[in-house]
Write an enzyme that holds these catalytic residues in place. Structure first.
Site, PDB file in Angstrom:
ATOM      1  N   ARG A 174       1.260  -6.708  -1.942  1.00 41.37           N
ATOM      2  CA  ARG A 174       0.539  -7.316  -3.076  1.00 41.37           C
ATOM      3  C   ARG A 174       1.542  -7.701  -4.171  1.00 41.37           C
ATOM      4  O   ARG A 174       1.845  -6.927  -5.059  1.00 41.37           O
ATOM      5  CB  ARG A 174      -0.525  -6.370  -3.622  1.00 41.37           C
ATOM      6  CG  ARG A 174      -0.080  -4.932  -3.588  1.00 41.37           C
ATOM      7  CD  ARG A 174      -0.915  -3.961  -4.331  1.00 41.37           C
ATOM      8  NE  ARG A 174      -0.064  -2.801  -4.555  1.00 41.37           N
ATOM      9  CZ  ARG A 174       0.539  -2.526  -5.697  1.00 41.37           C
ATOM     10  NH1 ARG A 174       0.332  -3.252  -6.753  1.00 41.37           N
ATOM     11  NH2 ARG A 174       1.345  -1.491  -5.806  1.00 41.37           N
ATOM     12  N   ARG A 178       0.752 -15.211 -11.075  1.00 47.60           N
ATOM     13  CA  ARG A 178      -0.158 -15.483 -12.174  1.00 47.60           C
ATOM     14  C   ARG A 178       0.119 -16.894 -12.656  1.00 47.60           C
ATOM     15  O   ARG A 178       1.253 -17.198 -12.992  1.00 47.60           O
ATOM     16  CB  ARG A 178       0.174 -14.494 -13.275  1.00 47.60           C
ATOM     17  CG  ARG A 178      -1.000 -13.985 -14.000  1.00 47.60           C
ATOM     18  CD  ARG A 178      -0.549 -13.007 -15.039  1.00 47.60           C
ATOM     19  NE  ARG A 178      -0.711 -11.628 -14.640  1.00 47.60           N
ATOM     20  CZ  ARG A 178      -0.085 -10.630 -15.249  1.00 47.60           C
ATOM     21  NH1 ARG A 178       0.772 -10.857 -16.221  1.00 47.60           N
ATOM     22  NH2 ARG A 178      -0.299  -9.396 -14.867  1.00 47.60           N
ATOM     23  N   ARG A 251      13.887   9.314  -2.238  1.00 49.38           N
ATOM     24  CA  ARG A 251      14.910   8.426  -2.767  1.00 49.38           C
ATOM     25  C   ARG A 251      15.268   8.973  -4.143  1.00 49.38           C
ATOM     26  O   ARG A 251      14.375   9.356  -4.913  1.00 49.38           O
ATOM     27  CB  ARG A 251      14.326   7.009  -2.870  1.00 49.38           C
ATOM     28  CG  ARG A 251      15.340   5.962  -3.190  1.00 49.38           C
ATOM     29  CD  ARG A 251      16.118   5.528  -1.970  1.00 49.38           C
ATOM     30  NE  ARG A 251      17.080   4.519  -2.379  1.00 49.38           N
ATOM     31  CZ  ARG A 251      18.361   4.544  -2.043  1.00 49.38           C
ATOM     32  NH1 ARG A 251      18.837   5.498  -1.266  1.00 49.38           N
ATOM     33  NH2 ARG A 251      19.163   3.589  -2.455  1.00 49.38           N
ATOM     34  N   ARG A 282      18.335  -1.456 -13.030  1.00 41.62           N
ATOM     35  CA  ARG A 282      17.809  -1.845 -14.338  1.00 41.62           C
ATOM     36  C   ARG A 282      18.533  -1.162 -15.479  1.00 41.62           C
ATOM     37  O   ARG A 282      19.157  -0.121 -15.297  1.00 41.62           O
ATOM     38  CB  ARG A 282      16.295  -1.648 -14.446  1.00 41.62           C
ATOM     39  CG  ARG A 282      15.763  -0.386 -13.845  1.00 41.62           C
ATOM     40  CD  ARG A 282      14.222  -0.418 -13.786  1.00 41.62           C
ATOM     41  NE  ARG A 282      13.764   0.796 -13.126  1.00 41.62           N
ATOM     42  CZ  ARG A 282      12.520   1.033 -12.755  1.00 41.62           C
ATOM     43  NH1 ARG A 282      11.571   0.158 -12.988  1.00 41.62           N
ATOM     44  NH2 ARG A 282      12.197   2.165 -12.156  1.00 41.62           N
ATOM     45  N   TYR A 350       3.338   8.714  -4.244  1.00 42.87           N
ATOM     46  CA  TYR A 350       3.842   7.997  -5.398  1.00 42.87           C
ATOM     47  C   TYR A 350       2.691   7.768  -6.376  1.00 42.87           C
ATOM     48  O   TYR A 350       1.990   6.761  -6.315  1.00 42.87           O
ATOM     49  CB  TYR A 350       4.529   6.662  -5.041  1.00 42.87           C
ATOM     50  CG  TYR A 350       5.135   6.147  -6.315  1.00 42.87           C
ATOM     51  CD1 TYR A 350       6.390   6.564  -6.696  1.00 42.87           C
ATOM     52  CD2 TYR A 350       4.391   5.395  -7.208  1.00 42.87           C
ATOM     53  CE1 TYR A 350       6.903   6.221  -7.928  1.00 42.87           C
ATOM     54  CE2 TYR A 350       4.894   5.053  -8.450  1.00 42.87           C
ATOM     55  CZ  TYR A 350       6.144   5.469  -8.793  1.00 42.87           C
ATOM     56  OH  TYR A 350       6.623   5.162 -10.024  1.00 42.87           O
ATOM     57  N   ASP A 352       1.256   7.260 -10.179  1.00 42.65           N
ATOM     58  CA  ASP A 352       1.568   6.948 -11.564  1.00 42.65           C
ATOM     59  C   ASP A 352       0.982   8.042 -12.458  1.00 42.65           C
ATOM     60  O   ASP A 352       0.193   8.868 -12.008  1.00 42.65           O
ATOM     61  CB  ASP A 352       0.974   5.584 -11.945  1.00 42.65           C
ATOM     62  CG  ASP A 352       1.942   4.451 -11.597  1.00 42.65           C
ATOM     63  OD1 ASP A 352       3.162   4.682 -11.606  1.00 42.65           O
ATOM     64  OD2 ASP A 352       1.466   3.335 -11.332  1.00 42.65           O
TER      65      ASP A 352
END
Ligand code: FAD
Ligand code: UDP
Length: 368
Positions: A174, A178, A251, A282, A350, A352
């Site tokens: 996914r 946009r 990881r 990042r 995983y 959130d």
């Protein structure tokens, strides 16, 4: 003889803290232990001269779950931070997620119709791939070569330490497109950063709860188990069972933090480096999460890293092989009376922060 505490909670992360709060509200006594020398697990922030530094990676609270949003807001106010990362590939910047700004930066297209036509043209080249066998094929059929090569391939290969042709397709099944000029990374209705940082939330949840830091459960298991009637374990489930069904894979990450004598280093909280040749994925400039105006700044370079005992298990590797191993541990857990397993590591998922809060509330509701 009755035990001193109703619950021993291993881990003072968000899961343990929400559960401890709900247990206390239900009139139960809890002892929370954590092997780290601070509370909060991975959402912990360190105050570096007024800047809240996210020590275990950038954390942005976002949710569609109104109940969870109201719950966390009952402990701390949230600011209006909206995550809009910028991706850097070679010397050009691109907005994320993929939206009209990105398409303009990539191709100079200015209307949704032009952008759609360009993406269709890019995808058409890979129309022969009907069943993508790996992440590379999946990405090419979804968004074509330009976006894949500039914004996905390098980042993903660094992040997971494997070639995109060796990664499962589902990781990016996914990929949202946009066709509006909207750089908000998330689609959720609610988003923000706690005013004063995440420690305010954790401290409020743990108010009135006894916490012992620098205490590894496994090093003191016998004596700790004696203290409480039940255990909630939020560490690694494979470690709890002494790896008897095999090692789960994780990881890891390595962080390099720098304090700089400039007011504004990169103009954004999150800049992704999508090129393979740049070793970090990042750079986080923490003050921008809270609109900080300090004369200095703190930035963190985030390097993906392989996992080995002694390193932090940041991400579960939720592929088929690990899924099978976890299932064996889950069965063991079901047959371990008196011990509950929760959180990201206890359930090898995983999750959130909002999922973590929801799961802890659900468990508490079932029990109390
Ligand atoms: P943890 O925070 O890992 O807490 C577990 C605690 O248990 C730790 O403090 C650990 O020290 C302790 N522990 C483990 N073993 C033992 C032991 N043997 N003895 C004693 N103590 C032990 N979520 C979002 O919603 N938005 C984001 O932007 C976001 N960014 C993220 C970025 C990164 C790099 C990572 C890794 C996660 C991110 N998350 C994000 C997810 C978020 O971190 C989790 O949802 C949440 O922190 C999980 O809380 P937890 O209590 O389950 O686990
Ligand atoms: N991703 C990418 N380019 C980017 C950012 C993300 O290709 O600039 C891909 C990458 O495969 C990554 C996944 O999207 O593993 C999820 O990234 P995100 O930053 O949303 O999640 P996080 O790493 O914070 O969990």
């Amino acid at each position: 003889m009755g035990k001193k505490y109703d619950y021993l909670i291993v881990g003072s992360g968000l899961f343990g803290a929400v559960f401890a709060h709900e247990a206390r509200r239900a009139g139960k006594t809890c002892l929370v232990v954590d092997k780290r020398n601070h509370r909060g697990g991975n959402i912990y922030c360190e105050d570096v001269e007024g800047i809240h530094v996210h020590k275990y990676g950038a954390h942005i609270f976002h949710t569609d779950n109104k109940e969870v949003w109201n719950y966390v807001n009952s402990f701390v106010e949230f600011n209006r931070y909206t995550n809009s990362p910028v991706a850097r590939y070679q010397d050009k910047l691109y907005n994320l997620p993929f939206n009209m700004n990105t398409f303009y930066q990539l191709w100079g297209v200015t209307t949704p119709a032009e952008a759609q036509a360009r993406i269709e043209e890019q995808r058409a080249e890979y129309a022969h791939i009907t069943e993508p066998a790996n992440l590379e094929e999946q990405a090419l059929t979804l968004c074509g070569k330009d976006i894949y090569e500039k914004l996905i391939k390098g980042y993903t290969e660094k992040q997971w330490g494997r070639a995109a042709t060796e990664l499962p397709a589902f990781i990016i099944r996914r990929l949202p497109f946009r066709f509006t000029f909207d750089n908000n990374y998330f689609n959720d209705a609610y988003q923000g950063i706690p005013v004063g940082g995440y420690n305010v939330l954790i401290d409020a949840l743990l108010e009135g709860v006894e916490v012992r830091l620098g205490t590894d459960y496994f090093a003191h298991k016998a004596e700790l188990d004696m203290l409480a009637g039940k255990v909630l374990f939020t560490g690694c489930i494979d470690e709890f069972f002494d790896y008897r069904c095999g090692h789960l894979e994780y990881r890891s990450l390595r962080f390099e933090e720098r304090r700089l004598k400039v007011e504004n280093f990169q103009g954004n909280a999150v800049v992704n480096y999508t090129e393979r040749a740049v070793p970090y994925t990042r750079v986080i400039e923490h003050k921008h999460f809270e609109y900080g105006r300090q004369p200095h700044t703190v930035v963190t370079y985030e390097y993906p890293d392989s996992f080995a005992p002694g390193k932090e298990p940041y991400y579960p590797v939720n592929d088929e092989k690990n899924g099978r191993i976890y299932e064996d541990y889950r069965q063991l857990a079901l047959n371990t009376p008196g011990v509950l397993f929760g959180g990201r590591l206890g359930r090898y998922t995983y999750a959130d922060m909002d999922d973590t809060v929801a799961a802890a509330l659900k468990l508490a509701r079932e029990i109390f």
